[in-house]
Design an enzyme around this catalytic site. Structure first.
Site, PDB file in Angstrom:
ATOM      1  N   GLY A  18       0.818  -1.230   0.000  1.00 19.14           N
ATOM      2  CA  GLY A  18       0.000   0.000   0.000  1.00 19.14           C
ATOM      3  C   GLY A  18       0.838   1.259   0.000  1.00 19.14           C
ATOM      4  O   GLY A  18       2.066   1.216  -0.073  1.00 19.14           O
ATOM      5  N   LYS A  92      -8.778   2.838   5.240  1.00 22.86           N
ATOM      6  CA  LYS A  92      -8.443   4.068   5.972  1.00 22.86           C
ATOM      7  C   LYS A  92      -9.209   5.313   5.539  1.00 22.86           C
ATOM      8  O   LYS A  92      -8.849   6.423   5.903  1.00 22.86           O
ATOM      9  CB  LYS A  92      -6.949   4.325   5.831  1.00 22.86           C
ATOM     10  CG  LYS A  92      -6.483   4.591   4.412  1.00 22.86           C
ATOM     11  CD  LYS A  92      -5.996   6.007   4.280  1.00 22.86           C
ATOM     12  CE  LYS A  92      -5.654   6.314   2.853  1.00 22.86           C
ATOM     13  NZ  LYS A  92      -5.518   7.756   2.627  1.00 22.86           N
ATOM     14  N   SER A 132      -3.635   6.115  14.291  1.00 17.72           N
ATOM     15  CA  SER A 132      -3.962   7.386  13.645  1.00 17.72           C
ATOM     16  C   SER A 132      -4.319   8.463  14.661  1.00 17.72           C
ATOM     17  O   SER A 132      -4.860   8.171  15.727  1.00 17.72           O
ATOM     18  CB  SER A 132      -5.166   7.155  12.718  1.00 17.72           C
ATOM     19  OG  SER A 132      -5.729   8.395  12.332  1.00 17.72           O
ATOM     20  N   TYR A 157     -13.993   4.844  11.219  1.00 18.18           N
ATOM     21  CA  TYR A 157     -12.581   4.530  10.896  1.00 18.18           C
ATOM     22  C   TYR A 157     -11.712   4.766  12.131  1.00 18.18           C
ATOM     23  O   TYR A 157     -10.972   3.881  12.555  1.00 18.18           O
ATOM     24  CB  TYR A 157     -12.071   5.394   9.741  1.00 18.18           C
ATOM     25  CG  TYR A 157     -10.561   5.443   9.701  1.00 18.18           C
ATOM     26  CD1 TYR A 157      -9.872   6.573  10.125  1.00 18.18           C
ATOM     27  CD2 TYR A 157      -9.834   4.331   9.297  1.00 18.18           C
ATOM     28  CE1 TYR A 157      -8.489   6.592  10.132  1.00 18.18           C
ATOM     29  CE2 TYR A 157      -8.444   4.347   9.305  1.00 18.18           C
ATOM     30  CZ  TYR A 157      -7.782   5.493   9.732  1.00 18.18           C
ATOM     31  OH  TYR A 157      -6.410   5.509   9.747  1.00 18.18           O
ATOM     32  N   LYS A 161      -9.410   2.108  14.685  1.00 22.13           N
ATOM     33  CA  LYS A 161      -7.991   2.290  15.075  1.00 22.13           C
ATOM     34  C   LYS A 161      -7.891   2.266  16.610  1.00 22.13           C
ATOM     35  O   LYS A 161      -6.983   1.670  17.174  1.00 22.13           O
ATOM     36  CB  LYS A 161      -7.416   3.600  14.540  1.00 22.13           C
ATOM     37  CG  LYS A 161      -7.435   3.767  13.040  1.00 22.13           C
ATOM     38  CD  LYS A 161      -6.924   2.559  12.290  1.00 22.13           C
ATOM     39  CE  LYS A 161      -5.431   2.478  12.208  1.00 22.13           C
ATOM     40  NZ  LYS A 161      -4.979   1.342  11.366  1.00 22.13           N
ATOM     41  N   ASN A 207      -8.580  12.823   0.229  1.00 20.42           N
ATOM     42  CA  ASN A 207      -7.537  13.597   0.913  1.00 20.42           C
ATOM     43  C   ASN A 207      -7.126  14.855   0.131  1.00 20.42           C
ATOM     44  O   ASN A 207      -7.204  14.893  -1.105  1.00 20.42           O
ATOM     45  CB  ASN A 207      -6.303  12.717   1.157  1.00 20.42           C
ATOM     46  CG  ASN A 207      -6.574  11.624   2.207  1.00 20.42           C
ATOM     47  OD1 ASN A 207      -6.265  10.481   1.997  1.00 20.42           O
ATOM     48  ND2 ASN A 207      -7.169  12.012   3.342  1.00 20.42           N
TER      49      ASN A 207
END
Ligand code: WQD
Length: 341
Positions: A18, A92, A132, A157, A161, A207
């Site tokens: 990734g 993510k 995160s 999300y 985490k 993003n």
């Protein structure tokens, strides 16, 4: 500097194909570690694997497997002599998680329980977890330190985490032979200077930096400024953008903690500097030499006004600091964009 000759066995990198995983793979290989990558390529491609090999001139074994599948993990642990794992495999995207929470809980939680169970069965009890800044939720305090409250996440999300972190803390409480490092990423951005690996995004990434690259290149008509009424100096959201190469190097620096006193060690990986959306637009225009058209739109659900790190602990305990700033991030992102578009 850690003597990586001491580590005879390999480090398993889940999600190593990734965006973040491929950069961590490069840093590990360049630091002399031997790695094994496990990735189901659900959010990446084999191209990134050849990019890793081209950049480092080194090879590694790749297992095209889903880390949630314990039987496939057992096969891998049978075949490979592993010393530790760095767990990066997971979904993510915040917006996607709000739409499909169960997909996120299944993938992010089940992959972690499977990995931890198989590691324990094979006596491999050294792990670095990709976490995160999302776990801080709408933190009242900035810059945020590792001691700030976590768990009041604003989206599924972030909650996955946080549950991953809680799972690791519970595992250590049950068995103090584990060496656990939790790395809380702020906003990873940019790409390897070679342009051989980077984030694979389409035409509508969520993003900011990929969206700026698309707008700068004219692939989309304009950049959307999502909200200008936040309680910040210029009204737009402030974030701590960290160059992906700095983030990757943070993982190498964290390995020494896997070979020290067993415990759970938690570190923020951020630059300690926040940039607003408007400041980031300017930085991207400077780095690309292009004017970026933008339109102001409504704020995005679940977005917070301001989030940036205090990274003193990583500096003091790992000897890690971010070397790159927002301009390097934008320049490397622009270079990468021109390779893939
Ligand atoms: C940054 C700022 C937006 C897009 C992400 C996710 C997740 C996490 C990394 C790992 C915000 C603004 C954005 C756009 C904009 N991954 N923006 N126009 O939301 O901080 O969090 O960080 O943990 O991927 O949680 O990152 O890049 O989406 O937004 O104005 O087109 O840019 O409002 O202020 P975010 P982002």
């Amino acid at each position: 500097n850690i003597d990586n000759k001491a580590y005879k066995k390999k480090i398993l990198l889940t999600g190593g194909a990734g965006y973040i995983g491929s950069h961590v793979a490069v840093s590990l290989l360049e630091s002399g570690f031997d790695i094994v990558i496990a990735d189901n390529l659900s959010n990446s491609s084999e191209e990134s694997l050849s990019g890793i090999r081209k950049i480092t001139g080194r090879d590694f074994t790749f297992y095209n497997i889903d880390v949630c599948d314990k039987s496939l993990l057992v096969d891998l642990f049978e075949k490979e002599e592993l010393d530790a794992a760095i767990h990066l495999a997971g979904y993510k995207a915040v917006g996607d998680a709000v739409k499909s929470p169960l997909k996120y809980y299944r993938n992010n939680i089940a992959s972690t329980t499977s990995l931890l169970e198989v590691m324990d069965n094979y006596g491999v009890r050294k792990i670095i977890l990709s976490s995160s800044a999302n776990v801080y939720g709408e933190s009242s305090v900035v810059p945020v330190t590792e001691g700030c409250e976590t768990g009041n996440c604003t989206n599924p999300y972030g909650r996955t985490k946080w549950v991953q972190e809680e799972m690791l803390r519970d595992v250590f409480t049950s068995d103090d032979r584990w060496n656990i490092v939790i790395l809380r990423y702020f906003n990873p951005a940019g790409a390897h200077p070679s342009g051989l690996i980077g984030e694979m995004y389409g035409k509508s990434p969520s993003n900011i930096v990929p969206s700026l690259a698309l707008a700068a290149n004219g692939d989309i008509p304009y950049f959307k400024v999502l909200g200008t009424r936040y309680n910040t100096p210029d009204g737009t959201g402030i974030r701590d953008y960290i160059h992906i190469t700095d983030l990757a190097n943070g993982h190498v620096m964290a390995i020494k903690k896997l070979y020290s006193q067993p415990n759970v060690y938690t570190y923020n990986l951020g630059t300690g500097r926040g940039y607003s959306v408007l400041e980031t637009i300017k930085a991207f225009e400077k780095a690309s030499g292009r004017e970026i058209p933008y339109k102001i739109e409504a704020a995005r659900d679940g977005d917070i006004a301001e989030m940036y790190a205090c990274s003193d602990k990583a500096r003091e305990e790992l000897g890690w600091t971010a070397k790159y700033g927002i301009e390097d991030i934008c320049r490397s992102a622009w270079n990468w964009h021109n390779k893939i578009y």
